[in-house]
Design an enzyme around this catalytic site. Structure first.
Site, PDB file in Angstrom:
ATOM      1  N   GLN A 121       0.822  -1.201   0.000  1.00 49.79           N
ATOM      2  CA  GLN A 121       0.000   0.000   0.000  1.00 49.79           C
ATOM      3  C   GLN A 121       0.861   1.258   0.000  1.00 49.79           C
ATOM      4  OE1 GLN A 121      -0.787  -1.059   4.670  1.00 49.79           O
ATOM      5  NE2 GLN A 121      -2.334   0.161   3.711  1.00 49.79           N
ATOM      6  N   GLU A 206      -8.404   5.502   6.046  1.00 43.26           N
ATOM      7  CA  GLU A 206      -8.173   4.659   7.220  1.00 43.26           C
ATOM      8  C   GLU A 206      -7.978   5.463   8.492  1.00 43.26           C
ATOM      9  OE1 GLU A 206      -5.225   1.028   8.759  1.00 43.26           O
ATOM     10  OE2 GLU A 206      -4.752   2.115   6.915  1.00 43.26           O
TER      11      GLU A 206
END
Length: 268
Positions: A121, A206
């Site tokens: 990521q 997130e």
């Protein structure tokens, strides 16, 4: 990690500032260094409690999570995931404290939902404390920590493109390009012991972890991933929509638009 270098450079310039300013700068640098050393993403963590909360955008949600909001494709053979955002200006949540640090992160990635062994990521953290706002561009092969990129500056309003590419289950690249400034950075991974499955593709906002617990979640306004694609073509059609639910309260409202856009708004 790059932050200790930044902290050292700031400390080296303390003599040029007034004593009070110098102390504040030093404390700020130390706080950033401490936060970044312990910063990590996480796999999708299912929310506790009621999963049948009605979505404010009227669409069905398959999953609620304590830390992820956005869209996840589940399939096979995912090798490249990309998406662009306009970097938001984070705000202190309603009822929050000006002395508390609040953060959120926007990223694209491969794996971490049904595949829990690894995540490739890359993304940007946005942080606010009082009137101070900061941004960090990073890369990560979870479960290792996230590491800051050097050589790229991020500001609110910049258009930034994220791309991750898995050349195998143990190797790949993370790329961030600031389309506004023309800066581009790349990190290559190889020989990773925690293997990808290449079965999940994600576009996520997130509430990441620092020091083993979730950070205080910032009001990020709206993050819109555009140009969302997988393997150079397939978009987000058919993706699972995820919202963040903490303490029985839904904090985000996410949806997809067309085949290549994911929109997440903070609802707090």
């Amino acid at each position: 990690m790059q932050i200790p270098v930044v902290a050292a450079l700031l400390c080296a310039n303390l003599a040029l500032a007034a004593p009070g300013t110098a102390m504040r700068r030093q404390r700020h640098a130390e706080k950033i260094a401490e936060r970044r050393v312990a910063r990590t993403g996480n796999t999708l963590q299912p929310a506790e409690g009621d999963f049948n909360i009605a979505s404010t955008n009227g669409s069905a949600h398959v999953e609620y999570s304590s830390n992820w909001a956005g869209a996840v494709l589940i399939g096979t053979g995912y090798k490249t995931v990309t998406g662009s955002i306009v970097v938001p200006t984070p705000k202190v949540p309603s009822g929050g404290s000006s002395s508390t640090e609040y953060s959120a992160s926007a990223w694209v990635g491969i794996d971490g939902d049904t595949c829990e062994t690894a995540i490739l990521q890359t993304g940007v953290d946005f942080t606010i404390q009082g009137s101070s706002v900061s941004f960090d561009a990073w890369y990560e092969w979870y479960p290792d920590y996230a590491y800051d990129f050097s050589g790229i500056d991020i500001s609110a309003g910049d258009t930034v493109t994220f791309t991750v590419t898995a050349s195998s289950t143990a190797a790949g690249t993370a790329v961030i390009e600031n389309e506004t400034t023309g800066q581009k950075v790349t990190h290559s991974f190889s020989g990773e012991s925690d293997k990808l499955c290449q079965t999940n593709a994600e576009w996520i906002v997130e509430d990441y972890s620092s020091g083993g617990s979730l950070v205080s979640f910032a009001d990020f306004g709206t993050v819109q991933f555009t140009g969302a694609s997988v393997n150079g073509g397939t978009g987000v059609s058919g993706a699972t929509i995820i919202d963040i639910q903490q303490s029985s309260k839904v904090l985000t409202d996410c949806s997809t638009s067309g085949s290549s856009t994911v929109v997440c708004s903070y609802t707090g």
